[in-house]
Design a protein around this motif. Structure first.
Motif, PDB file in Angstrom:
ATOM      1  N   ARG A  92       2.898  -5.895  -8.517  1.00 28.60           N
ATOM      2  CA  ARG A  92       2.301  -4.801  -7.764  1.00 28.60           C
ATOM      3  C   ARG A  92       1.885  -5.239  -6.360  1.00 28.60           C
ATOM      4  O   ARG A  92       1.686  -4.403  -5.491  1.00 28.60           O
ATOM      5  N   TRP A  93       1.740  -6.563  -6.144  1.00 26.98           N
ATOM      6  CA  TRP A  93       1.248  -7.024  -4.852  1.00 26.98           C
ATOM      7  C   TRP A  93       2.356  -7.097  -3.812  1.00 26.98           C
ATOM      8  O   TRP A  93       2.070  -7.285  -2.622  1.00 26.98           O
ATOM      9  N   GLY A  94       3.625  -6.991  -4.236  1.00 28.51           N
ATOM     10  CA  GLY A  94       4.721  -6.914  -3.272  1.00 28.51           C
ATOM     11  C   GLY A  94       4.578  -5.694  -2.372  1.00 28.51           C
ATOM     12  O   GLY A  94       4.509  -5.822  -1.144  1.00 28.51           O
ATOM     13  N   PRO A  95       4.525  -4.487  -2.948  1.00 32.46           N
ATOM     14  CA  PRO A  95       4.339  -3.304  -2.104  1.00 32.46           C
ATOM     15  C   PRO A  95       3.031  -3.320  -1.314  1.00 32.46           C
ATOM     16  O   PRO A  95       2.962  -2.739  -0.233  1.00 32.46           O
ATOM     17  N   ALA A  96       2.004  -4.015  -1.830  1.00 27.57           N
ATOM     18  CA  ALA A  96       0.749  -4.094  -1.070  1.00 27.57           C
ATOM     19  C   ALA A  96       0.968  -4.820   0.255  1.00 27.57           C
ATOM     20  O   ALA A  96       0.342  -4.481   1.265  1.00 27.57           O
ATOM     21  N   VAL A  97       1.868  -5.801   0.251  1.00 27.14           N
ATOM     22  CA  VAL A  97       2.221  -6.490   1.497  1.00 27.14           C
ATOM     23  C   VAL A  97       2.834  -5.491   2.482  1.00 27.14           C
ATOM     24  O   VAL A  97       2.503  -5.470   3.667  1.00 27.14           O
ATOM     25  N   ILE A  98       3.741  -4.639   1.950  1.00 33.11           N
ATOM     26  CA  ILE A  98       4.385  -3.630   2.804  1.00 33.11           C
ATOM     27  C   ILE A  98       3.334  -2.663   3.363  1.00 33.11           C
ATOM     28  O   ILE A  98       3.435  -2.218   4.514  1.00 33.11           O
ATOM     29  N   ALA A  99       2.308  -2.367   2.559  1.00 35.39           N
ATOM     30  CA  ALA A  99       1.255  -1.466   3.024  1.00 35.39           C
ATOM     31  C   ALA A  99       0.541  -2.049   4.241  1.00 35.39           C
ATOM     32  O   ALA A  99       0.224  -1.321   5.192  1.00 35.39           O
ATOM     33  N   VAL A 100       0.288  -3.356   4.222  1.00 30.36           N
ATOM     34  CA  VAL A 100      -0.362  -4.009   5.375  1.00 30.36           C
ATOM     35  C   VAL A 100       0.469  -3.780   6.635  1.00 30.36           C
ATOM     36  O   VAL A 100      -0.048  -3.375   7.681  1.00 30.36           O
ATOM     37  N   ALA A 101       1.788  -4.003   6.508  1.00 30.45           N
ATOM     38  CA  ALA A 101       2.669  -3.792   7.655  1.00 30.45           C
ATOM     39  C   ALA A 101       2.677  -2.323   8.053  1.00 30.45           C
ATOM     40  O   ALA A 101       2.644  -1.985   9.240  1.00 30.45           O
ATOM     41  N   GLY A 102       2.703  -1.435   7.054  1.00 34.14           N
ATOM     42  CA  GLY A 102       2.751  -0.003   7.312  1.00 34.14           C
ATOM     43  C   GLY A 102       1.533   0.501   8.071  1.00 34.14           C
ATOM     44  O   GLY A 102       1.620   1.469   8.812  1.00 34.14           O
ATOM     45  N   PHE A 103       0.385  -0.163   7.856  1.00 38.28           N
ATOM     46  CA  PHE A 103      -0.815   0.241   8.594  1.00 38.28           C
ATOM     47  C   PHE A 103      -0.910  -0.450   9.956  1.00 38.28           C
ATOM     48  O   PHE A 103      -1.562   0.065  10.877  1.00 38.28           O
ATOM     49  N   ALA A 104      -0.258  -1.611  10.091  1.00 37.01           N
ATOM     50  CA  ALA A 104      -0.321  -2.332  11.367  1.00 37.01           C
ATOM     51  C   ALA A 104       0.543  -1.641  12.426  1.00 37.01           C
ATOM     52  O   ALA A 104       0.148  -1.530  13.590  1.00 37.01           O
ATOM     53  N   ILE A 105       1.740  -1.166  12.009  1.00 33.49           N
ATOM     54  CA  ILE A 105       2.691  -0.584  12.969  1.00 33.49           C
ATOM     55  C   ILE A 105       2.114   0.629  13.725  1.00 33.49           C
ATOM     56  O   ILE A 105       2.214   0.676  14.958  1.00 33.49           O
TER      57      ILE A 105
END
Lengths: 120, 160
Positions: A92-105
């Motif tokens: 489940r922590w894989g997509p959480a990494v993507i979420a970090v990027a998704g909020f940074a962009i």
């Protein structure tokens, strides 16, 4: 800088972030959908970077050129690195990494728009 | 949160064992090391957050130092230093270097507390903001929270 494109990128990144968070909340690993969406986001960011570079070469850039280029490079680098780092984690922590990027962009694209308009 | 981490049994993730089972061997940190597992699971997210902050603080500091270093040499140097610590922390977690990660977390916490206090007590010494000014108020206090989360995470993943 093309405002519709920038706004579209912000919305897409936020959608990716929310879907990623949902995926994490549902305790699922990365799916292909998120990867494809990240790919589309990256493509859009590259197109935006292309337009920005073209404008800068023509001398139409804002005063804060260095900061703008910094943000531009950051936005282009983040999605592929996040995809690489997220896919390596099959939980489940894989997509959480993507979420970090998704909020940074969105933050970075938003700052780029401000710099471009000379607001900040 | 139920069954998120597994601080005391196995180093690989069990919270989604049905999926992780097939891919676990390729994760590369199943055995050995003094801090195995600190860069996997939720640790991966921490690495991502620290990397983003290293990028944000680092590029901002680079631009400031290149263009207007004389305006606030102390603040800009501190921003650059903070960026280096974030990067160090991200790399240490990703590589499973537990001691290095602990040291970097400690420096980060000390930095945000000392600079945060000084920036409020003596604003004139910090004419320009750093990542750590006002306890990270310019970054919605994330710089204050990050080292605490990092230390908590490292203590959760302590191996016997």
């Amino acid at each position: 800088m093309i405002d519709p494109l920038a706004i579209g990128l912000i919305v897409l990144a936020l959608v990716i972030a929310l879907v990623s968070l949902l995926t994490t909340a549902l305790n699922k690993a990365m799916g292909n959908l998120l990867l494809v969406a990240l790919g589309v986001l990256e493509l859009g960011l590259l197109i935006q970077a292309g337009f920005l570079i073209a404008a800068l070469v023509r001398g139409e850039g804002p005063e804060e050129t260095a900061t703008l280029i910094g943000y531009m490079l950051g936005t282009v680098v983040i999605p592929p690195v996040a995809a690489f780092w997220g896919v390596g984690e099959r939980s489940r922590w894989g997509p959480a990494v993507i979420a970090v990027a998704g909020f940074a962009i969105p933050g970075m694209v938003g700052r780029m728009m401000q710099i471009w308009q000379g607001v900040a | 949160m139920s069954g998120t981490t597994n601080g005391h049994d196995t180093p690989v993730n069990t919270d989604s064992g049905h999926e992780a089972g097939a891919a676990a061997p390729s994760s590369g940190n199943g055995h050995g090391g003094d801090g195995h597992g600190i860069g996997s699971g939720p640790g991966r997210v921490l690495v991502a957050v620290y990397a983003v902050f290293a990028l944000a603080a680092g590029s901002r500091a680079a631009v400031q130092i290149a263009r207007q270093f004389d305006e606030a040499p102390l603040a800009y140097s501190l921003s650059a230093f903070a960026a280096v610590v974030y990067l160090l922390l991200a790399v240490a977690l990703a590589m499973g270097r537990r001691t290095l990660a602990l040291v970097a977390c400690g420096i980060e916490l000390a930095g945000v507390l000392i600079v945060g206090t000084l920036s409020l007590a003596d604003p004139e010494a910090f004419p320009k903001a750093t990542v750590w000014s006002g306890f990270g108020s310019g970054y919605v206090f994330i710089p204050m929270v990050l080292p605490l989360i990092g230390l908590y995470w490292l203590s959760r993943r302590r191996q016997p």
